[in-house]
Each structure stands twice: as structure tokens, then as C-alpha cells.
Scaffold this active site. Structure first.
Site, PDB file in Angstrom:
ATOM      1  CE1 TYR A   1      45.562  35.849  41.241  1.00 33.34           C
ATOM      2  CE2 TYR A   1      45.356  38.071  40.390  1.00 33.34           C
ATOM      3  CZ  TYR A   1      45.457  37.205  41.462  1.00 33.34           C
ATOM      4  OH  TYR A   1      45.432  37.706  42.751  1.00 33.34           O
TER       5      TYR A   1
ATOM      6  NE  ARG B   1      32.127  31.493  41.680  1.00 37.95           N
ATOM      7  CZ  ARG B   1      31.197  31.669  40.736  1.00 37.95           C
ATOM      8  NH1 ARG B   1      30.392  32.717  40.797  1.00 37.95           N
ATOM      9  NH2 ARG B   1      31.067  30.795  39.746  1.00 37.95           N
TER      10      ARG B   1
END
Length: 327
Positions: A57, A228
Site C-alpha cells: 500500500y 476501484r
């Protein structure tokens, strides 16, 4: 805050986990470091006791932010969850996946340093690699780390039932972390398998990457590289319209209770019998406070039944092929 026992680990975990994928910033748009730290601390101040992160991340950034955010808190009361197996930089293998024992042994020390801790409570293998690394090699390294005290419990993220069973032959599989939400139940069988074997269940994508907050009502026009779009399939047709139909059931309960739609979705997953704790991605204090407020009340049996029927209808109307984990 409500709590559950995380399977055979015996850990008493808050039903909400601080999720930090978006905090990493990579593929999630602009992220403010101080807002991220405040968001994490707001969750902890609302009695959340578990934080999940991963080296990948933001290429270490998210772990560093978590490390800064938890300074001053009682380490013994915190449950820190991070991962291994996704690497970056020169020489990284296909897809950045490397679950070899050699790589894991290097990653653990880097994560401990970034987090500023002496041990990690739950250490997950992030995903199987494309190198054909034997799970015996992977689990041997994980067991050595557990025996050394650098980690307390072993987890698997994005593993199939068959892969999980193979890993169980060579070590302790105590926690899993699959995607799961009202609009993504393709890994439900994995959760059921875990419950049958007293394996703790942490779920991610709990709010459908924002879809179940009710704030995305029109077909999005994001950057094609937005995570997304890359990772989930319901921000495009045909699933987008079906998800909007599902949201109407959440809208009705939210209106009747005078709460935000997101709280209904949070409540549904945190009372779900297959879920011990659900990751809640937060990037600011408002999101953190709203997520935690959802644990202060519970849906009635009638409300849960109505939502489950809406979920079942969504499942019937949407194609079930593919997997968000992209194994």
C-alpha cells in the site's frame, strides 16, 4: 464498540478494523498524511483495537503512516495486522508476487521497522505468487517467524479453499482475509470453510470500495487506473445498475432510522455470522467516526432479512464469473 473472538487465535477483536489501503494513496487519488493519521487515531479512540495494512500500500507508505499513528497508544492493547508476498522495485517478479521463504524473511524486518514495533500480531501472506513457490516453503518461513516471536498469528489473504488446505499441511493457518460485502460474495465458500475450521475471518471491501456508502449514484468517470475500476467489477455496467437497485433497500432503512446509508452497510457486515471483523477504509476523521457510530446499534432481525433478500436478488441478477482477487 462490539467485539468478537477471532477464531482459534483467541484474540478479542473489534468488529471494525481500520483499513489502510486507500491511505497508501497508490491508485486512490490524493491522500493527506495528517488526515490519515487523524482518521486512524479516531478509530482507535472509538475503541477499535485492530489496524490492518500492507507493505504494498504505497510501497511502504501506509505502514509508515500506521507506525506514526499508533505512537503513544498501549501496544499490548493494539492488534497490528500486515502482510507479505507483494514486492516492488528492480528485480520484482511477475505481478510483484513472491511468497518464497527468502523474500518473507526480508519483508518482516522491513515491516517491523516501518511500523516501529517489535512484533506483528497477524501476518498474512498477501496472495499466492506466479513463481510456483511451494506452500511448504512459504509456511515454513511463517512458522519460523511465529516461533521467533516476530509474529503471533499466521493469516492468508486472497487464498482459495484448496490453497488454504495445502498451507494447513505445513503450518498454522489461523486467520483469513478475503473480500466480502453485500455486492461481492464470490468468496463466501471460503468464509464458510474458515468457520468450519475455527479460522478467524477478516473481510475487506466491506463498503464495496465506497459503493455501499450511497455517495456514488451515477456511473463514475474515474481514471482507468483507479483501483476501484481495476480491482472491482461493479463500478461498470451491468453490475452498477443492479448495485443501485440494492442501495434502495439500504436507503429505506437509513431513512427510517435517520442514519447515513453507510452505517446500514457497516451494521450488516459486522453482525454477519461469517465475519469476525470487517476492514473499514478511512481517510479522514468524518469517515472514521461514521464507521464507528454504526457499531453502536444493531439491525433488527426483520431488517436483516429484508437486506438479505435484496442481496440474494442482486446475486441472482448479476453474473457470478470471475473473482476480484485475480488469482
Amino acid at each position: 464498540m462490539r467485539y468478537k473472538v477471532l477464531g482459534k487465535t483467541g484474540l478479542k477483536v473489534s468488529v471494525a478494523t481500520v483499513g489502510t489501503w486507500a491511505i497508501g494513496g497508490s491508485g486512490w487519488g490524493a491522500v493527506d498524511r495528517q488526515d490519515s493519521i487523524t482518521a486512524i487515531r479516531s478509530m482507535l479512540d472509538n475503541d477499535v483495537n485492530i489496524v490492518d495494512t500492507a507493505p504494498i500500500y504505497g510501497c511502504g507508505y501506509s505502514e509508515e503512516v500506521v507506525g506514526e499513528a499508533i505512537k503513544g497508544y498501549d501496544r499490548e492493547k493494539l492488534i497490528i495486522s500486515t502482510k507479505c508476498g507483494l514486492v516492488w522495485g528492480e528485480g520484482a517478479p511477475k505481478g510483484g508476487r513472491d511468497v518464497s521463504g527468502k523474500s518473507i524473511m526480508k519483508e518482516i524486518d522491513d515491516s517491523l521497522r516501518r511500523l516501529g514495533v517489535d512484533y506483528i500480531d497477524i501476518y498474512h501472506v498477501h496472495k499466492p505468487d506466479y513463481l510456483g513457490t511451494p506452500f511448504e516453503d512459504t509456511m515454513s518461513a511463517m512458522m519460523k517467524l511465529k516461533e521467533s516471536g516476530k509474529i503471533r498469528h499466521i493469516g492468508l489473504s486472497n487464498f482459495s479453499i484448496e490453497q488454504t488446505e495445502e498451507c494447513m499441511k505445513y503450518g498454522d493457518v489461523e486467520v483469513i482475509q478475503p473480500p466480502f460485502s453485500m455486492i461481492d460474495q464470490r468468496e463466501r465458500s471460503v468464509l464458510e470453510f474458515a468457520k468450519q475450521h475455527d479460522i478467524g475471518v477478516m473481510t475487506y471491501g466491506s463498503l464495496g470500495a465506497g459503493m455501499l456508502t450511497g455517495t456514488i449514484r451515477t456511473l463514475p468517470d474515474w481514471d482507468p487506473k483507479d483501483m476501484r475500476f481495476v480491482f472491482y467489477d461493479y463500478f461498470k455496467e451491468p453490475k452498477f445498475s443492479k448495485a443501485q437497485k440494492l442501495l434502495k433497500s439500504l436507503d429505506a432503512i437509513a431513512e427510517a432510522r435517520n442514519v447515513p446509508v453507510a452505517q446500514v452497510a457497516v451494521n450488516w457486515i459486522t453482525v454477519h455470522p461469517l465475519v469476525d471483523t470487517a476492514l473499514m477504509g478511512v481517510r479522514n476523521k468524518h469517515e472514521a467516526d461514521e464507521n464507528c457510530a454504526a457499531t453502536a446499534w444493531e439491525l433488527t432481525a426483520e431488517e436483516i432479512a429484508a437486506l438479505n433478500e435484496a442481496v440474494a436478488e442482486y446475486e441472482r441478477e448479476t453474473p457470478a464469473d470471475g473473482s476480484p482477487t485475480k488469482r
